[in-house]
Motif scaffolding. Structure first.
Motif, PDB file in Angstrom:
ATOM      1  N   GLY A 142     -36.517 -63.018  15.431  1.00  0.00           N
ATOM      2  CA  GLY A 142     -35.216 -62.969  14.787  1.00  0.00           C
ATOM      3  C   GLY A 142     -34.114 -62.362  15.628  1.00  0.00           C
ATOM      4  O   GLY A 142     -32.950 -62.420  15.233  1.00  0.00           O
ATOM      5  N   LEU A 143     -34.444 -61.757  16.768  1.00  0.00           N
ATOM      6  CA  LEU A 143     -33.394 -61.203  17.613  1.00  0.00           C
ATOM      7  C   LEU A 143     -32.442 -62.321  18.046  1.00  0.00           C
ATOM      8  O   LEU A 143     -31.231 -62.148  18.048  1.00  0.00           O
ATOM      9  CB  LEU A 143     -33.982 -60.492  18.841  1.00  0.00           C
ATOM     10  CG  LEU A 143     -32.969 -59.971  19.857  1.00  0.00           C
ATOM     11  CD1 LEU A 143     -31.992 -58.979  19.232  1.00  0.00           C
ATOM     12  CD2 LEU A 143     -33.693 -59.337  21.046  1.00  0.00           C
ATOM     13  N   PHE A 144     -33.015 -63.462  18.405  1.00  0.00           N
ATOM     14  CA  PHE A 144     -32.228 -64.640  18.768  1.00  0.00           C
ATOM     15  C   PHE A 144     -32.547 -65.756  17.784  1.00  0.00           C
ATOM     16  O   PHE A 144     -33.666 -65.860  17.288  1.00  0.00           O
ATOM     17  CB  PHE A 144     -32.575 -65.110  20.183  1.00  0.00           C
ATOM     18  CG  PHE A 144     -32.379 -64.056  21.232  1.00  0.00           C
ATOM     19  CD1 PHE A 144     -31.106 -63.666  21.627  1.00  0.00           C
ATOM     20  CD2 PHE A 144     -33.463 -63.438  21.828  1.00  0.00           C
ATOM     21  CE1 PHE A 144     -30.921 -62.702  22.595  1.00  0.00           C
ATOM     22  CE2 PHE A 144     -33.290 -62.470  22.804  1.00  0.00           C
ATOM     23  CZ  PHE A 144     -32.020 -62.098  23.187  1.00  0.00           C
ATOM     24  N   ASP A 145     -31.563 -66.619  17.515  1.00  0.00           N
ATOM     25  CA  ASP A 145     -31.840 -67.782  16.692  1.00  0.00           C
ATOM     26  C   ASP A 145     -32.345 -68.923  17.585  1.00  0.00           C
ATOM     27  O   ASP A 145     -32.492 -68.749  18.795  1.00  0.00           O
ATOM     28  CB  ASP A 145     -30.619 -68.188  15.858  1.00  0.00           C
ATOM     29  CG  ASP A 145     -29.435 -68.690  16.677  1.00  0.00           C
ATOM     30  OD1 ASP A 145     -29.607 -69.041  17.872  1.00  0.00           O
ATOM     31  OD2 ASP A 145     -28.322 -68.738  16.133  1.00  0.00           O
ATOM     32  N   GLU A 146     -32.594 -70.066  16.997  1.00  0.00           N
ATOM     33  CA  GLU A 146     -33.160 -71.201  17.743  1.00  0.00           C
ATOM     34  C   GLU A 146     -32.258 -71.689  18.870  1.00  0.00           C
ATOM     35  O   GLU A 146     -32.717 -72.218  19.865  1.00  0.00           O
ATOM     36  CB  GLU A 146     -33.472 -72.354  16.785  1.00  0.00           C
ATOM     37  CG  GLU A 146     -34.412 -71.943  15.675  1.00  0.00           C
ATOM     38  CD  GLU A 146     -35.635 -72.807  15.599  1.00  0.00           C
ATOM     39  OE1 GLU A 146     -35.681 -73.853  16.255  1.00  0.00           O
ATOM     40  OE2 GLU A 146     -36.555 -72.402  14.876  1.00  0.00           O
ATOM     41  N   ALA A 147     -30.949 -71.476  18.741  1.00  0.00           N
ATOM     42  CA  ALA A 147     -29.991 -71.913  19.756  1.00  0.00           C
ATOM     43  C   ALA A 147     -29.782 -70.869  20.854  1.00  0.00           C
ATOM     44  O   ALA A 147     -29.019 -71.098  21.791  1.00  0.00           O
ATOM     45  CB  ALA A 147     -28.650 -72.242  19.107  1.00  0.00           C
ATOM     46  N   GLY A 148     -30.450 -69.704  20.721  1.00  0.00           N
ATOM     47  CA  GLY A 148     -30.300 -68.647  21.716  1.00  0.00           C
ATOM     48  C   GLY A 148     -29.186 -67.660  21.413  1.00  0.00           C
ATOM     49  O   GLY A 148     -28.911 -66.766  22.209  1.00  0.00           O
ATOM     50  N   ASN A 149     -28.555 -67.803  20.256  1.00  0.00           N
ATOM     51  CA  ASN A 149     -27.520 -66.862  19.838  1.00  0.00           C
ATOM     52  C   ASN A 149     -28.159 -65.631  19.212  1.00  0.00           C
ATOM     53  O   ASN A 149     -29.342 -65.630  18.888  1.00  0.00           O
ATOM     54  CB  ASN A 149     -26.578 -67.526  18.823  1.00  0.00           C
ATOM     55  CG  ASN A 149     -25.887 -68.726  19.406  1.00  0.00           C
ATOM     56  OD1 ASN A 149     -25.301 -68.659  20.479  1.00  0.00           O
ATOM     57  ND2 ASN A 149     -25.964 -69.846  18.700  1.00  0.00           N
ATOM     58  N   ILE A 150     -27.354 -64.596  19.008  1.00  0.00           N
ATOM     59  CA  ILE A 150     -27.846 -63.404  18.325  1.00  0.00           C
ATOM     60  C   ILE A 150     -28.242 -63.808  16.903  1.00  0.00           C
ATOM     61  O   ILE A 150     -27.481 -64.463  16.198  1.00  0.00           O
ATOM     62  CB  ILE A 150     -26.764 -62.301  18.282  1.00  0.00           C
ATOM     63  CG1 ILE A 150     -26.302 -61.919  19.697  1.00  0.00           C
ATOM     64  CG2 ILE A 150     -27.255 -61.085  17.510  1.00  0.00           C
ATOM     65  CD1 ILE A 150     -27.354 -61.335  20.597  1.00  0.00           C
ATOM     66  N   GLY A 151     -29.436 -63.413  16.495  1.00  0.00           N
ATOM     67  CA  GLY A 151     -29.933 -63.750  15.174  1.00  0.00           C
ATOM     68  C   GLY A 151     -29.203 -62.998  14.069  1.00  0.00           C
ATOM     69  O   GLY A 151     -28.559 -61.968  14.312  1.00  0.00           O
ATOM     70  N   ALA A 152     -29.313 -63.503  12.861  1.00  0.00           N
ATOM     71  CA  ALA A 152     -28.599 -62.948  11.704  1.00  0.00           C
ATOM     72  C   ALA A 152     -28.913 -61.473  11.478  1.00  0.00           C
ATOM     73  O   ALA A 152     -28.020 -60.694  11.130  1.00  0.00           O
ATOM     74  CB  ALA A 152     -28.926 -63.764  10.456  1.00  0.00           C
ATOM     75  N   ASN A 153     -30.174 -61.059  11.682  1.00  0.00           N
ATOM     76  CA  ASN A 153     -30.561 -59.663  11.420  1.00  0.00           C
ATOM     77  C   ASN A 153     -29.955 -58.690  12.426  1.00  0.00           C
ATOM     78  O   ASN A 153     -29.840 -57.502  12.127  1.00  0.00           O
ATOM     79  CB  ASN A 153     -32.082 -59.518  11.422  1.00  0.00           C
ATOM     80  CG  ASN A 153     -32.728 -60.205  10.246  1.00  0.00           C
ATOM     81  OD1 ASN A 153     -32.065 -60.524   9.252  1.00  0.00           O
ATOM     82  ND2 ASN A 153     -34.018 -60.459  10.344  1.00  0.00           N
ATOM     83  N   SER A 154     -29.595 -59.159  13.596  1.00  0.00           N
ATOM     84  CA  SER A 154     -29.034 -58.285  14.633  1.00  0.00           C
ATOM     85  C   SER A 154     -27.535 -58.469  14.817  1.00  0.00           C
ATOM     86  O   SER A 154     -26.899 -57.718  15.556  1.00  0.00           O
ATOM     87  CB  SER A 154     -29.732 -58.563  15.969  1.00  0.00           C
ATOM     88  OG  SER A 154     -31.117 -58.330  15.859  1.00  0.00           O
TER      89      SER A 154
END
Length: 183
Positions: A151-163
């Motif tokens: 969850g740190l990163f989303d599937e696209a490599g962006n910062i994930g929602a939790n972080s």
């Protein structure tokens, strides 16, 4: 409106490095007045004071890249409770010869991500000690000892929602720090 160019120094050479991924993702959280460019450090020779009078082309490029910026972003893993040798080598090259420290006065932020529970806390502390000696004003708070987990990163490599919230807050403080010190 001012434009701020930021030199990003990633302390890992690994192509799929968590820290390289973090450097790329967090840059997207900055306002449009900020542009981030990763500075290559993997091609630098080992620092040798004998070479100060005639530095390699890669060393001259490193110093020029730093000189052309208004701020620094260090994103580093932790190796054996400290910073990686490749990062220390880059720091040494750009700070030498004595009196020609390219880092001096450049406002900086320090981040790191690791699979360990304390992230890169010890590496960041060592790096902060080095930067203090080199006259680099470094953002003190918030500290960001990031654990690489789902969850740190989303599937696209962006910062994930939790972080997202924490890292956006970090970026907001960082850009204010650079703007204040680069003025």
């Amino acid at each position: 409106m001012n434009h701020f160019r930021i030199a990003v120094i990633v302390g890992s050479l690994r192509r799929d490095s968590f820290n390289r991924k973090l450097a790329e993702a967090i840059a997207t959280l900055a306002p449009p007045a900020f542009s981030f460019s990763q500075v290559p450090i993997g091609d630098l020779p080992l620092y040798n004071q004998d070479d100060d009078a005639c530095p390699a082309a890669s060393v001259r490029r490193l110093k020029a890249d730093i000189a052309a910026t208004q701020g620094l972003l260090f994103v580093t893993p932790e190796y054996n409770r400290s910073i990686p040798g490749v990062l220390k080598n880059a720091i040494d090259h750009a700070s030498r010869p004595y009196g020609q420290n390219a880092w001096a006065g450049k406002p900086a932020g320090v981040l790191g991500v690791s699979v360990g529970a304390i992230g890169t806390a010890l590496a960041q502390q060592h790096l902060r000690n080095i930067l203090a000696y080199l006259d680099v004003p470094t953002l003190g708070q918030p500290e960001a000892f990031i654990q690489a987990k789902e969850g740190l990163f989303d599937e696209a490599g962006n910062i994930g929602a939790n972080s997202q919230g924490f890292l956006q807050g970090w970026m907001d403080r960082y850009v204010a720090w650079v703007a204040r010190h680069a003025a």
